[in-house]
Design a protein around this motif. Structure first.
Motif, PDB file in Angstrom:
ATOM      1  N   SER A  34       0.852  -1.195   0.000  1.00  0.00           N
ATOM      2  CA  SER A  34       0.000   0.000   0.000  1.00  0.00           C
ATOM      3  C   SER A  34       0.890   1.249   0.000  1.00  0.00           C
ATOM      4  O   SER A  34       2.085   1.184   0.332  1.00  0.00           O
ATOM      5  CB  SER A  34      -0.883   0.005   1.252  1.00  0.00           C
ATOM      6  N   ALA A  35       0.280   2.381  -0.332  1.00  0.00           N
ATOM      7  CA  ALA A  35       1.039   3.646  -0.318  1.00  0.00           C
ATOM      8  C   ALA A  35       1.536   3.937   1.092  1.00  0.00           C
ATOM      9  O   ALA A  35       2.661   4.421   1.274  1.00  0.00           O
ATOM     10  CB  ALA A  35       0.155   4.775  -0.836  1.00  0.00           C
ATOM     11  N   THR A  36       0.743   3.617   2.090  1.00  0.00           N
ATOM     12  CA  THR A  36       1.147   3.872   3.482  1.00  0.00           C
ATOM     13  C   THR A  36       2.364   3.037   3.854  1.00  0.00           C
ATOM     14  O   THR A  36       3.315   3.523   4.478  1.00  0.00           O
ATOM     15  CB  THR A  36      -0.026   3.515   4.440  1.00  0.00           C
ATOM     16  N   TYR A  37       2.337   1.770   3.433  1.00  0.00           N
ATOM     17  CA  TYR A  37       3.470   0.882   3.711  1.00  0.00           C
ATOM     18  C   TYR A  37       4.722   1.394   3.004  1.00  0.00           C
ATOM     19  O   TYR A  37       5.803   1.466   3.593  1.00  0.00           O
ATOM     20  CB  TYR A  37       3.119  -0.531   3.250  1.00  0.00           C
ATOM     21  N   ARG A  38       4.556   1.777   1.718  1.00  0.00           N
ATOM     22  CA  ARG A  38       5.722   2.277   0.971  1.00  0.00           C
ATOM     23  C   ARG A  38       6.283   3.542   1.630  1.00  0.00           C
ATOM     24  O   ARG A  38       7.493   3.733   1.700  1.00  0.00           O
ATOM     25  CB  ARG A  38       5.327   2.599  -0.476  1.00  0.00           C
ATOM     26  N   ARG A  39       5.384   4.426   2.112  1.00  0.00           N
ATOM     27  CA  ARG A  39       5.841   5.680   2.735  1.00  0.00           C
ATOM     28  C   ARG A  39       6.719   5.374   3.945  1.00  0.00           C
ATOM     29  O   ARG A  39       7.735   6.031   4.183  1.00  0.00           O
ATOM     30  CB  ARG A  39       4.629   6.547   3.131  1.00  0.00           C
ATOM     31  N   HIS A  40       6.334   4.349   4.710  1.00  0.00           N
ATOM     32  CA  HIS A  40       7.157   3.972   5.868  1.00  0.00           C
ATOM     33  C   HIS A  40       8.452   3.289   5.397  1.00  0.00           C
ATOM     34  O   HIS A  40       9.550   3.630   5.861  1.00  0.00           O
ATOM     35  CB  HIS A  40       6.365   3.029   6.789  1.00  0.00           C
ATOM     36  N   LEU A  41       8.285   2.346   4.468  1.00  0.00           N
ATOM     37  CA  LEU A  41       9.443   1.544   4.036  1.00  0.00           C
ATOM     38  C   LEU A  41      10.549   2.414   3.428  1.00  0.00           C
ATOM     39  O   LEU A  41      11.738   2.175   3.671  1.00  0.00           O
ATOM     40  CB  LEU A  41       8.968   0.508   3.008  1.00  0.00           C
ATOM     41  N   VAL A  42      10.152   3.437   2.687  1.00  0.00           N
ATOM     42  CA  VAL A  42      11.181   4.244   2.020  1.00  0.00           C
ATOM     43  C   VAL A  42      12.038   4.997   3.046  1.00  0.00           C
ATOM     44  O   VAL A  42      13.242   5.195   2.842  1.00  0.00           O
ATOM     45  CB  VAL A  42      10.555   5.192   0.970  1.00  0.00           C
ATOM     46  N   THR A  43      11.451   5.364   4.172  1.00  0.00           N
ATOM     47  CA  THR A  43      12.260   6.056   5.195  1.00  0.00           C
ATOM     48  C   THR A  43      13.254   5.072   5.828  1.00  0.00           C
ATOM     49  O   THR A  43      14.381   5.434   6.136  1.00  0.00           O
ATOM     50  CB  THR A  43      11.380   6.695   6.296  1.00  0.00           C
ATOM     51  N   VAL A  44      12.814   3.823   5.997  1.00  0.00           N
ATOM     52  CA  VAL A  44      13.695   2.804   6.601  1.00  0.00           C
ATOM     53  C   VAL A  44      14.848   2.467   5.651  1.00  0.00           C
ATOM     54  O   VAL A  44      16.022   2.447   6.056  1.00  0.00           O
ATOM     55  CB  VAL A  44      12.883   1.531   6.935  1.00  0.00           C
ATOM     56  N   ILE A  45      14.511   2.222   4.375  1.00  0.00           N
ATOM     57  CA  ILE A  45      15.558   1.828   3.420  1.00  0.00           C
ATOM     58  C   ILE A  45      16.501   3.012   3.170  1.00  0.00           C
ATOM     59  O   ILE A  45      17.715   2.833   3.021  1.00  0.00           O
ATOM     60  CB  ILE A  45      14.934   1.331   2.087  1.00  0.00           C
ATOM     61  N   ALA A  46      15.966   4.220   3.155  1.00  0.00           N
ATOM     62  CA  ALA A  46      16.836   5.401   2.953  1.00  0.00           C
ATOM     63  C   ALA A  46      17.826   5.517   4.119  1.00  0.00           C
ATOM     64  O   ALA A  46      19.021   5.754   3.906  1.00  0.00           O
ATOM     65  CB  ALA A  46      15.998   6.664   2.834  1.00  0.00           C
TER      66      ALA A  46
END
Ligand SMILES: Cc1cc2nc3c(=O)[nH]c(=O)nc-3n(C[C@H](O)[C@H](O)[C@H](O)COP(=O)(O)OP(=O)(O)OC[C@H]3O[C@@H](n4cnc5c(N)ncnc54)[C@H](O)[C@@H]3O)c2cc1C
Length: 282
Positions: A259-271
């Motif tokens: 989901s967009a919400t999951y991606r929004r969180h995941l991108v901060t972690v991977i960054a």
């Protein structure tokens, strides 16, 4: 499914390929075929003519040219991955290539094909943006150089014109910088759910400048300028706060994978992880 009927040509020279490409409005370039052929089988693409670049010599190379490394469009992901020149002088593309798909995909898929395809979850768009690469396009009227920042226009859409062939990608030497590509991949295809390319110039623990580019989360890959600005002049202590801005101002994709919400969180972690990994390199 079976593809619709099409004509096929395999020219021996770039000029011949350019002439064929201009001869029909619905002609398409065939490189590794790993994106185009599945799309044709699903009839999402129905070109009347395929112009295969596979028999043109001189489109597959990796060499030094002044302060740049230049890479031919038909260079496969496996060749990018295996290049000692890239690994020593400008390793970001090689570090990315090793994470693309599986062995079969890496052996057939090409750098030019991947960039021209502009898949929103493709890996290479992130490193070419972070590297401020130059993309060379050739047509019958000559050559033009497209900065990577102006190349990706939208999902599956680039600045390439119908009569142009992407012939070369030019990247700077980055031996004095710390670079990495970190990805959360889809477990079946290998495509990026999130992919983050990082390039840090550091003096001791101080970050002089940062280039951070992100793929997989949005219609097109982008430079995370808020992250870059938050890092400049700072130290590793700023990584977490900076990474939290990785999707600032972006509309994120939500699909069956994430989901967009999951991606929004995941991108901060991977960054954050990508920044930590880059900074830890010697
Ligand atoms: C199972 C599977 C898993 C994959 N996993 C990943 C992954 O993890 N990460 C990733 O990034 N990609 C992945 N891919 C895509 C793969 O990297 C493809 O190689 C790439 O998208 C397209 O490259 P190609 O050389 O096969 O191009 P093709 O499929 O031949 O062409 C793609 C498009 O680009 C155009 N084109 C090709 N070359 C040129 C050129 N030189 N100039 C102008 N137009 C051109 C074609 O006309 C076509 O529209 C995967 C593909 C498959 C099938």
């Amino acid at each position: 499914m079976i593809a619709a009927n099409f004509d096929y040509e395999s020219p021996r020279t770039l000029n011949e390929a350019l002439n064929l490409l201009s001869s029909r409005e619905d002609a398409k370039i065939l490189a590794g075929g790993h994106s185009l052929l599945p799309a044709m089988k699903l009839r999402l693409a129905q070109p009347a003519l395929l112009v295969d670049l596979g028999r043109i010599s001189g489109l597959s190379y990796i060499r030094e040219s002044g302060d740049k490394i230049v890479i031919g469009a038909m260079t496969t992901h496996a060749e990018v991955n295996a290049s000692q020149l890239l690994r020593q002088a400008s390793p970001l593309l090689a570090l990315t290539a090793t994470q693309i798909g599986d062995t079969q995909v890496r052996n057939r898929g090409t750098l030019g094909g991947s960039l021209a395809q502009a898949h929103p979850a493709a890996d290479y768009p992130a490193p070419v943006l972070a590297l401020d690469a130059e993309i060379v396009a050739q047509s019958r009227s000559g050559e033009r150089i497209i900065p990577a920042t102006e190349f990706f226009l939208g999902m599956f859409s680039t600045a390439l014109r119908n009569d142009e062939i992407l012939t070369e990608v030019r990247v700077p030497k980055t031996a004095s910088e710390k670079v990495t590509y970190k990805k959360f991949h889809h477990p079946a295809s290998g495509y990026a759910v999130v992919g983050v390319a990082v390039r840090l110039k550091m003096s001791a623990s101080r970050i002089d400048s940062a280039a951070v580019a992100i793929t997989g989360v949005s219609d097109i890959a982008y430079r995370a300028t808020a992250v870059e600005n938050a890092l400049r002049g700072n130290t590793a202590a700023a990584f977490a706060d900076a990474a939290n801005q990785a999707a600032n101002g972006k509309e994120l994709i939500g699909d069956v994978y994430a989901s967009a919400t999951y991606r929004r969180h995941l991108v901060t972690v991977i960054a954050r992880r990508a920044l930590e990994e880059a900074a830890s390199l010697r």
